[in-house]
Design an enzyme around this catalytic site. Sequence first.
Site, mmCIF file in Angstrom:
data_model
loop_
_atom_site.group_PDB
_atom_site.id
_atom_site.type_symbol
_atom_site.label_atom_id
_atom_site.label_comp_id
_atom_site.label_asym_id
_atom_site.label_seq_id
_atom_site.Cartn_x
_atom_site.Cartn_y
_atom_site.Cartn_z
ATOM 1 N N ASP A 1 0.828 -1.203 0.000
ATOM 2 C CA ASP A 1 0.000 0.000 0.000
ATOM 3 C C ASP A 1 0.866 1.257 0.000
ATOM 4 O O ASP A 1 1.995 1.243 0.511
ATOM 5 C CB ASP A 1 -0.915 0.021 1.220
ATOM 6 C CG ASP A 1 -2.018 -1.031 1.138
ATOM 7 O OD1 ASP A 1 -2.327 -1.473 0.017
ATOM 8 O OD2 ASP A 1 -2.574 -1.385 2.195
ATOM 9 N N TYR B 1 6.678 -8.416 8.543
ATOM 10 C CA TYR B 1 6.404 -6.985 8.636
ATOM 11 C C TYR B 1 6.749 -6.461 10.027
ATOM 12 O O TYR B 1 6.622 -7.188 11.023
ATOM 13 C CB TYR B 1 4.915 -6.692 8.403
ATOM 14 C CG TYR B 1 4.384 -7.046 7.045
ATOM 15 C CD1 TYR B 1 4.383 -6.114 6.011
ATOM 16 C CD2 TYR B 1 3.858 -8.314 6.796
ATOM 17 C CE1 TYR B 1 3.878 -6.435 4.763
ATOM 18 C CE2 TYR B 1 3.349 -8.649 5.550
ATOM 19 C CZ TYR B 1 3.363 -7.694 4.528
ATOM 20 O OH TYR B 1 2.860 -8.031 3.298
ATOM 21 N N ASP C 1 -6.465 2.014 8.488
ATOM 22 C CA ASP C 1 -5.137 2.644 8.540
ATOM 23 C C ASP C 1 -5.338 4.162 8.485
ATOM 24 O O ASP C 1 -6.463 4.658 8.679
ATOM 25 C CB ASP C 1 -4.228 2.141 7.415
ATOM 26 C CG ASP C 1 -4.754 2.468 6.014
ATOM 27 O OD1 ASP C 1 -5.749 3.230 5.887
ATOM 28 O OD2 ASP C 1 -4.164 1.979 5.034
ATOM 29 N N ARG D 1 -3.634 -4.572 7.869
ATOM 30 C CA ARG D 1 -4.657 -3.590 8.281
ATOM 31 C C ARG D 1 -5.799 -4.280 9.026
ATOM 32 O O ARG D 1 -6.284 -3.774 10.048
ATOM 33 C CB ARG D 1 -5.215 -2.863 7.065
ATOM 34 C CG ARG D 1 -4.310 -1.809 6.479
ATOM 35 C CD ARG D 1 -5.017 -1.064 5.366
ATOM 36 N NE ARG D 1 -5.158 -1.874 4.168
ATOM 37 C CZ ARG D 1 -6.158 -1.735 3.284
ATOM 38 N NH1 ARG D 1 -7.102 -0.837 3.501
ATOM 39 N NH2 ARG D 1 -6.211 -2.485 2.215
#
Length: 246
Positions: free
Chosen positions: A52, A80, A94, A186
């Site tokens: 993203d 991540y 987010d 998310r």
Amino acid sequence: MKQKPIHPALEPYLEGKVLLVNKPLHWTSFDAVRKIRGFSRITKIGHAGTLDPLASGLLIICTGKFTKKINEYMGMEKEYTGSITLGASTPTYDLESEPENQQDISHITEEMIHAATAQFTGPIMQVPPSHSAIKKDGKPVYLAARKGIDVELEPRPITIYSFEITRIELPVVHFKVVCSTGTYIRSLANDYGKALGVGGYLSSLCRTRIGNFSLEYALSVDAIGAEIQHLKNSYIPPAGGYTDAV
């Protein structure tokens, strides 16, 4: 799209290369692809898994014949690091949308924060965000979500191999996650906030690993552009061969 002639120094890119790119914040994954296509003039080029715009980190870009490996790379586990802000939620899960539903978090303890990760570890079912590129009836669901239309998505099986809280600075909680392909961090942030009863949204995200490929060895888009230019500049054509740079 037919491949136009390229500089002969870049023939290895036509044969196939795997480029590890450190995607900057606010760029789309296609922005990085388009920039490298401009540097190299390689038509056959693509990325192996979208990041993203509000996420940074490792993006695998394949050129030439190596584009056939894209699905293989997309299927690898991902790692991540990032942060979740507790005490509010957002429609997009987010910071693409404004925080809302503010809640008191004064009762949240470190023990609760660590304990809440357990229910999100292992094989779980996850509902993707309504603000995502998943298609329903042939159209990306985010188009309907942006119009305020409720979109129901079915939960999907994913695996969270590890979910570690690395630092607590309330209302911000820092984490490291190792997960299967298809995982939406998310959604994990949103679900984690719900589990704590105070809401939560993803406030930062960096992809640090895809399979055995590490962000540590990734280059910026500009560094890759400089590398390509260096190949062109240092190319010595064979006698009676190529003379003009493309």
